[in-house]
Design an enzyme around this catalytic site. Structure first.
Site, PDB file in Angstrom:
ATOM      1  N   GLY A 187       2.963  -1.055   4.214  1.00 54.71           N
ATOM      2  CA  GLY A 187       3.040   0.364   3.878  1.00 54.71           C
ATOM      3  C   GLY A 187       4.465   0.758   3.543  1.00 54.71           C
ATOM      4  N   GLY A 188       5.151   1.335   4.518  1.00 50.66           N
ATOM      5  CA  GLY A 188       6.476   1.924   4.300  1.00 50.66           C
ATOM      6  C   GLY A 188       7.454   1.016   3.565  1.00 50.66           C
TER       7      GLY A 188
ATOM      8  N   GLY B 222       2.785   2.468  10.689  1.00 52.54           N
ATOM      9  CA  GLY B 222       3.735   3.561  10.504  1.00 52.54           C
ATOM     10  C   GLY B 222       4.468   3.963  11.772  1.00 52.54           C
TER      11      GLY B 222
ATOM     12  N   GLU C  26      -5.157  -4.680  10.642  1.00 50.18           N
ATOM     13  CA  GLU C  26      -4.123  -3.662  10.798  1.00 50.18           C
ATOM     14  C   GLU C  26      -4.371  -2.890  12.094  1.00 50.18           C
ATOM     15  OE1 GLU C  26      -2.215  -2.573   6.772  1.00 50.18           O
ATOM     16  OE2 GLU C  26      -3.880  -1.211   7.118  1.00 50.18           O
TER      17      GLU C  26
ATOM     18  N   HIS D   9      -9.412   1.226   4.987  1.00 49.30           N
ATOM     19  CA  HIS D   9      -8.133   1.440   5.666  1.00 49.30           C
ATOM     20  C   HIS D   9      -8.355   2.390   6.852  1.00 49.30           C
ATOM     21  CE1 HIS D   9      -4.033   2.613   6.524  1.00 49.30           C
ATOM     22  NE2 HIS D   9      -3.664   1.522   5.887  1.00 49.30           N
TER      23      HIS D   9
ATOM     24  N   SER E  57       3.679  -2.017  10.213  1.00 49.16           N
ATOM     25  CA  SER E  57       5.140  -2.080  10.380  1.00 49.16           C
ATOM     26  C   SER E  57       5.725  -3.458  10.037  1.00 49.16           C
ATOM     27  CB  SER E  57       5.538  -1.657  11.796  1.00 49.16           C
ATOM     28  OG  SER E  57       5.141  -0.312  12.039  1.00 49.16           O
TER      29      SER E  57
ATOM     30  N   GLU F 294      -6.761   4.815   7.853  1.00 53.87           N
ATOM     31  CA  GLU F 294      -6.565   6.235   7.514  1.00 53.87           C
ATOM     32  C   GLU F 294      -7.815   6.807   6.841  1.00 53.87           C
ATOM     33  OE1 GLU F 294      -2.826   5.591   5.509  1.00 53.87           O
ATOM     34  OE2 GLU F 294      -1.965   4.999   7.447  1.00 53.87           O
TER      35      GLU F 294
ATOM     36  N   ASN G 180       0.880  -1.173   0.000  1.00 55.69           N
ATOM     37  CA  ASN G 180       0.000   0.000   0.000  1.00 55.69           C
ATOM     38  C   ASN G 180       0.915   1.220   0.000  1.00 55.69           C
ATOM     39  OD1 ASN G 180      -1.770   2.057   0.474  1.00 55.69           O
ATOM     40  ND2 ASN G 180      -2.328   1.421   2.545  1.00 55.69           N
ATOM     41  N   TRP G 181       1.026   1.834  -1.161  1.00 53.43           N
ATOM     42  CA  TRP G 181       1.958   2.967  -1.270  1.00 53.43           C
ATOM     43  C   TRP G 181       1.448   4.187  -0.516  1.00 53.43           C
ATOM     44  CZ3 TRP G 181       3.553   3.315  -7.177  1.00 53.43           C
ATOM     45  CH2 TRP G 181       4.272   2.165  -7.522  1.00 53.43           C
ATOM     46  N   LYS G 182       0.171   4.222  -0.203  1.00 52.48           N
ATOM     47  CA  LYS G 182      -0.438   5.421   0.389  1.00 52.48           C
ATOM     48  C   LYS G 182      -0.165   6.608  -0.537  1.00 52.48           C
ATOM     49  CE  LYS G 182      -0.098   3.190   4.825  1.00 52.48           C
ATOM     50  NZ  LYS G 182      -0.007   3.297   6.277  1.00 52.48           N
TER      51      LYS G 182
HETATM   52  P1  13P Z   1       3.228   0.466   7.571  1.00 48.34           P
HETATM   53  O1  13P Z   1       3.712  -0.822   6.987  1.00 48.34           O
HETATM   54  O2  13P Z   1       3.961   1.671   7.041  1.00 48.34           O
HETATM   55  O3  13P Z   1       3.165   0.412   9.065  1.00 48.34           O
HETATM   56  O4  13P Z   1       1.712   0.668   7.070  1.00 48.34           O
HETATM   57  C1  13P Z   1       0.820  -0.376   7.207  1.00 48.34           C
HETATM   58  C2  13P Z   1      -0.402  -0.058   6.452  1.00 48.34           C
HETATM   59  O5  13P Z   1      -1.175   0.806   6.835  1.00 48.34           O
HETATM   60  C3  13P Z   1      -0.657  -0.788   5.196  1.00 48.34           C
HETATM   61  O6  13P Z   1      -1.936  -0.564   4.732  1.00 48.34           O
END
Ligand code: 13P
Length: 249
Positions: free
Chosen positions: A234-235, A177, A171, A100, A213, A102, A11-13
């Protein structure tokens, strides 16, 4: 022995640029070709909407799939800023993340909205990756499993036929993050709970991903747990070798 195929979705966000995407995706394709892990794990990236054509162009002959990070519950019309499932399908998306944390936190998406988005995705031939997870405060209050149950309630109420076309993702909000990962035991407890809800809904074999993470260094211990079928990353999905490291795990 489960037959669930492992799945790792990046997930590049709201990250990337044309130049960065080009580099990341071509590196990923090279690593995939070299690693030949594609039979073990299914891989995909969920990119910002404006880049979907670029992603499709670069990944079309690869084993890596792609998708959107959200999808509207509506098919078309006066919904400024939204993107429909039909539009995603036109760009070759196989996946759409819905719900998600967010989106829930910053855009006020309720679990009912998330369920309608999941239903729209399925109707349009796209697999929704339905995200759920508790906050730190909810965990500390001992409410984790109730929170997950209530987030999933309208989603599972769509019925077995729909649920069998979904992927779920656990999640924990406090792990996203932050560098804090749920321990494999903490994650497995929630995944087992989700599995039992899926079983009650008539879809016990749906894949349940863990997100929060995830790194190459902690992926193997998470994936060793019986009910963890892969990761939503994510990251670490923004660095080709890190993402490939998770896929190798
Ligand atoms: P991180 O891997 O950056 O913690 O993000 C997780 C996430 O929200 C994937 O959708």
């Amino acid at each position: 022995m489960s037959v669930r195929r492992r799945l790792v979705i990046g997930n590049w966000k709201m990250n990337g640029s044309k130049a960065e995407n080009q580099q990341l995706l071509s590196d990923l394709v090279k690593l995939q070709n070299a690693a030949a892990v594609n039979e073990a794990a299914e891989l995909a990236v969920c990119a910002p909407f404006p880049y979907l054509q670029q992603v499709a162009d670069i990944l079309k002959d690869s084993v890596i799939g792609w998708g959107g990070q959200d999808a509207s519950e509506h098919a078309k019309g006066a919904y400024t800023g939204e993107v429909s499932v039909g539009m995603l399908a036109e760009f070759g998306c196989a996946w759409a993340i819905v719900g998600h944390s967010e989106r829930r936190a910053y855009h006020g998406e309720s679990s009912d909205v998330v369920a309608r988005k999941a239903a729209a995705a399925i109707a349009g031939g796209i697999t929704p990756v339905v995200c759920v997870g508790e906050t730190q405060a909810e965990r500390e209050a001992g409410n984790t499993l109730q929170v997950i149950s209530s987030q999933l309630e309208p989603v599972l109420a769509l019925g077995a036929g729909a649920v069998r076309k979904m992927v779920l993702a656990y999640e924990p909000v406090w792990a996203i993050g932050t560098g804090l990962t749920a321990s494999p035991e903490q994650a497995q407890e929630v995944h087992a709970h989700i599995r039992s809800l899926l079983a009650q809904a008539g879809a016990p074999e749906q894949r349940v991903l863990y997100g929060g993470s995830v790194k190459a260094a902690n992926a193997a211990s998470l994936f060793a747990k019986e009910d963890i079928d892969g990761a939503l990353v994510g990251g670490a999905s923004l660095v080709a070798t890190d993402f490939q490291g998770i896929a190798n795990a």
